[in-house]
Write an enzyme that holds these catalytic residues in place. Structure first.
Site, mmCIF file in Angstrom:
data_model
loop_
_atom_site.group_PDB
_atom_site.id
_atom_site.type_symbol
_atom_site.label_atom_id
_atom_site.label_comp_id
_atom_site.label_asym_id
_atom_site.label_seq_id
_atom_site.Cartn_x
_atom_site.Cartn_y
_atom_site.Cartn_z
ATOM 1 N N ASN A 70 0.792 -1.239 0.000
ATOM 2 C CA ASN A 70 0.000 0.000 0.000
ATOM 3 C C ASN A 70 0.820 1.282 0.000
ATOM 4 O O ASN A 70 0.393 2.293 -0.534
ATOM 5 C CB ASN A 70 -1.009 -0.023 1.157
ATOM 6 C CG ASN A 70 -0.352 -0.125 2.510
ATOM 7 O OD1 ASN A 70 0.743 -0.688 2.645
ATOM 8 N ND2 ASN A 70 -0.984 0.401 3.519
ATOM 9 N N GLY A 84 3.033 -5.583 7.271
ATOM 10 C CA GLY A 84 2.030 -6.302 6.489
ATOM 11 C C GLY A 84 0.954 -6.864 7.392
ATOM 12 O O GLY A 84 0.683 -6.313 8.465
ATOM 13 N N GLU A 115 5.151 -4.406 12.038
ATOM 14 C CA GLU A 115 4.159 -3.324 11.891
ATOM 15 C C GLU A 115 2.968 -3.953 11.190
ATOM 16 O O GLU A 115 3.030 -4.242 9.995
ATOM 17 C CB GLU A 115 4.732 -2.187 11.027
ATOM 18 C CG GLU A 115 5.998 -1.550 11.566
ATOM 19 C CD GLU A 115 5.756 -0.696 12.801
ATOM 20 O OE1 GLU A 115 4.601 -0.298 13.023
ATOM 21 O OE2 GLU A 115 6.713 -0.461 13.549
ATOM 22 N N CYS A 125 -2.902 1.461 6.948
ATOM 23 C CA CYS A 125 -3.088 0.761 8.232
ATOM 24 C C CYS A 125 -3.687 1.655 9.306
ATOM 25 O O CYS A 125 -4.237 1.148 10.276
ATOM 26 C CB CYS A 125 -1.769 0.173 8.686
ATOM 27 S SG CYS A 125 -0.450 1.363 8.625
HETATM 28 P P1 NAD Z 1 0.783 -9.173 3.375
HETATM 29 O O1 NAD Z 1 1.051 -9.631 4.760
HETATM 30 O O2 NAD Z 1 -0.065 -10.015 2.504
HETATM 31 O O3 NAD Z 1 2.167 -8.994 2.597
HETATM 32 C C1 NAD Z 1 3.209 -8.211 3.117
HETATM 33 C C2 NAD Z 1 4.536 -8.735 2.598
HETATM 34 O O4 NAD Z 1 4.764 -10.049 3.114
HETATM 35 C C3 NAD Z 1 4.627 -8.841 1.090
HETATM 36 O O5 NAD Z 1 5.917 -8.449 0.681
HETATM 37 C C4 NAD Z 1 4.428 -10.323 0.859
HETATM 38 O O6 NAD Z 1 5.025 -10.769 -0.343
HETATM 39 C C5 NAD Z 1 5.148 -10.901 2.048
HETATM 40 N N1 NAD Z 1 4.765 -12.281 2.392
HETATM 41 C C6 NAD Z 1 3.611 -12.927 2.098
HETATM 42 N N2 NAD Z 1 3.657 -14.187 2.603
HETATM 43 C C7 NAD Z 1 4.850 -14.311 3.232
HETATM 44 C C8 NAD Z 1 5.477 -15.365 3.954
HETATM 45 N N3 NAD Z 1 4.877 -16.553 4.117
HETATM 46 N N4 NAD Z 1 6.712 -15.155 4.474
HETATM 47 C C9 NAD Z 1 7.319 -13.962 4.317
HETATM 48 N N5 NAD Z 1 6.787 -12.924 3.631
HETATM 49 C C10 NAD Z 1 5.561 -13.104 3.097
HETATM 50 O O7 NAD Z 1 0.205 -7.679 3.496
HETATM 51 P P2 NAD Z 1 -0.299 -6.696 2.341
HETATM 52 O O8 NAD Z 1 -1.625 -7.187 1.850
HETATM 53 O O9 NAD Z 1 0.780 -6.417 1.367
HETATM 54 O O10 NAD Z 1 -0.529 -5.356 3.185
HETATM 55 C C11 NAD Z 1 -1.688 -5.114 3.913
HETATM 56 C C12 NAD Z 1 -1.445 -5.281 5.390
HETATM 57 O O11 NAD Z 1 -0.330 -4.512 5.808
HETATM 58 C C13 NAD Z 1 -2.613 -4.753 6.215
HETATM 59 O O12 NAD Z 1 -2.889 -5.648 7.266
HETATM 60 C C14 NAD Z 1 -2.084 -3.436 6.764
HETATM 61 O O13 NAD Z 1 -2.678 -2.993 7.951
HETATM 62 C C15 NAD Z 1 -0.653 -3.752 6.964
HETATM 63 N N6 NAD Z 1 0.138 -2.527 7.036
HETATM 64 C C16 NAD Z 1 0.628 -2.134 8.244
HETATM 65 C C17 NAD Z 1 1.353 -0.955 8.351
HETATM 66 C C18 NAD Z 1 1.923 -0.501 9.671
HETATM 67 O O14 NAD Z 1 2.801 0.344 9.662
HETATM 68 N N7 NAD Z 1 1.484 -1.028 10.785
HETATM 69 C C19 NAD Z 1 1.570 -0.180 7.216
HETATM 70 C C20 NAD Z 1 1.051 -0.607 6.001
HETATM 71 C C21 NAD Z 1 0.342 -1.790 5.916
#
Ligand code: NAD
Length: 476
Positions: free
Chosen positions: A155, A231, A251, A285
């Site tokens: 995002n 994520g 995060e 987020c």
């Molecule tokens: P996601 O968890 O699906 O993916 C995040 C990252 O993890 C990607 O690079 C993905 O390729 C990787 N990933 C996926 N499976 C993995 C695994 N098994 N092992 C290691 N890495 C893996 O999240 P998303 O859909 O990209 O983002 C949305 C989420 O991120 C929401 O929950 C949002 O709240 C959160 N977010 C949090 C913050 C914060 O600062 N707290 C900021 C932005 C987004």
């Protein structure tokens, strides 16, 4: 707004670009057309990057050199601001002006990291005050943790990558960045920016490809000393479990709440809340999701918030007049549609929006919600906000806290006593008074409690996570 010509991007390993035979297509989220291809990393690529990252740690990289490189990279980002804003519009679906804003913030994040590189310090420890230690003196120093794997979401792909790379390099570490599959191009352009800023080879690597595969190989490689992840809670938990005794900073998600008290400036609160509920199509987020309005000002607030929401333009993110672009994928827009329909079937009322067209979801305000609906209890991560009433301060604090999450919250009030009480009692990493949960600037400590994660970002705070404290004791 002109499109960026389609390009094939390689992996960035050991200061070199490497194209692999296996390529993934990157899609424009609005039009569905291919905007580029990226190389798919293998296990060998991951191990090569880790080995190079480890080797780079043995070469000197003094704080002033780190400062210079980070400062140049910040300038390099701004020099490519327009190009990066177009890439963000295409690969994320982010409105072009929001994209320009993300690039400017990413440059800020690197600049702050550059400044912090010169301020990392330990302290004198009065060991001589212990009986029998009269002839000893001691100090601490902060040393880099070593090789850091940084895994980022779709995002905010540029600024969140900078929030990991900036502090990691400032603290003297080597970094391996694994961007989200659907938004990898900004990360690769960022590597070009660092290359042009003369970052020593081996200090930054960018590996594109599938998250579970690359993540798994990074977790299996015991030469990776720390994982910094932004994520979903599901993946965050998996990383925490597999990282073993290694450092982890997480995060994660949130179902952010904002309270509108009866003594607030209601028109201002409604305007800001509407804007912060729908930024990046709600895929932020700290995007406002739950709004608790004091019953005495509910009608006034809702009328104004609807007026602002209705004025927002949904469409092509490269059109300067558009406020809300597409969601990241049609399946996500369908999920949001289902959650809204489910809420409506349990009594919620759609005040505005509530319509999906393909990958676009209209900015939506729901009322007559109850706290156990998915749209309140889980993270929507879409342009949907649930507005409800409350009567007392105690009641609303309890309802805000009745959540698995705790990243940030907002409170509009002119009551100093309520603001102070909320600062004591609301269980979050950050509380914004007279603003929404969505307020963030890049120097502040940022991170959640409960299922929203652990560890702080913001360069100064991330440097604490990305360094170890070492004590040196002299026997004189
Ligand atoms: P996601 O968890 O699906 O993916 C995040 C990252 O993890 C990607 O690079 C993905 O390729 C990787 N990933 C996926 N499976 C993995 C695994 N098994 N092992 C290691 N890495 C893996 O999240 P998303 O859909 O990209 O983002 C949305 C989420 O991120 C929401 O929950 C949002 O709240 C959160 N977010 C949090 C913050 C914060 O600062 N707290 C900021 C932005 C987004």
């Amino acid at each position: 707004m002109s499109a960026i010509a389609t390009r094939n991007y390689g992996l960035f390993i050991d200061g070199q670009w490497k194209e692999t035979n296996n390529q993934d297509e990157v899609i424009d989220k609005c039009t569905g057309s291919v905007i580029g291809t990226v190389s798919v990393s293998t296990k060998e690529d991951v191990d090569l990057a880790v080995e190079s990252a480890k080797k780079a740690l043995r070469k000197s990289f003094h704080p002033y050199e780190r400062y210079t490189v980070l400062k140049k990279a910040a300038e390099g980002l701004m020099a490519r601001q327009e190009e990066l804003a177009v890439i963000l519009a295409e690969e994320v679906g982010k409105p072009i002006d929001e994209g320009r804003g993300e690039v400017a913030r990413a440059a800020q994040t690197l600049e702050i990291s550059a400044e912090e590189a010169k301020r990392i310090h330990g302290e004198g420890i009065p060991v001589e005050a212990a009986p029998g230690s009269e002839n000893r003196q001691a100090y601490t120093k902060r040393v880099p943790v070593g090789v850091i794997a940084a895994i980022t979401p779709f995002n905010v792909p540029l600024n969140l990558a900078c929030h990991k790379i900036g502090p990691a390099l400032a603290a003297g570490n080597s970094v391996i960045l694994k961007p989200a599959e659907v938004t990898p191009i900004t990360a690769l352009v960022l590597a070009e920016v660092f290359e042009a800023a003369q970052l020593p080879p081996g200090r930054l690597h960018v590996l594109t490809g599938e998250g579970p595969a690359i993540g798994g190989w990074l977790l299996d490689n015991q030469d990776v000393n720390m994982f910094t992840f932004t994520g979903s809670p599901r993946v965050g938990q998996l990383i925490r479990e597999k990282a073993g005794l290694r450092k982890v900073a997480l995060e994660l998600g949130n179902n952010s709440a904002t309270i509108i008290h009866r003594d607030a400036n209601i028109s201002e609160a409604a305007t800001v809340t509407a804007q912060k509920s729908f930024n990046n199509a709600g895929q932020v987020c700290i995007s406002v999701q739950r709004v608790y309005v004091h019953e005495e000002v509910y009608e006034e607030f809702l009328t104004k918030m609807k007026e602002v929401a209705n004025s927002l333009v949904v469409g092509d993110p490269k059109d300067e007049s558009v406020n809300i672009g597409p969601m990241i994928a049609e399946k996500e827009a369908i999920r949001v549609e289902q959650w809204v329909n489910e809420a409506v079937s349990s009594g919620a009322v759609i005040e505005t929006g509530g319509r999906r067209e393909g990958v676009f979801y209209q900015p939506t305000i729901l009322t007559h919600v109850h706290d156990d609906m998915k749209v309140c209890r889980q993270e929507v991560f879409g342009p949907v906000v649930a507005v409800t009433t409350y009567q007392t301060e105690e009641e609303v604090i309890a309802r805000v806290n009745d959540s698995e999450y705790g990243l940030q919250a907002g409170l509009f009030t002119n009551s100093l006593a309520f603001a102070m009480k909320a600062a004591d009692e609301i269980e979050v990493g950050g509380l914004m008074i007279n603003d929404t949960s969505g307020y963030r600037v890049d120097q502040m400590p940022y991170g959640g409690v409960k299922k929203s994660g652990s560890g702080k970002e913001g360069p100064k705070y991330a440097i604490q996570e990305m360094t170890e404290e070492r004590i040196v004791v002299f026997n004189i």
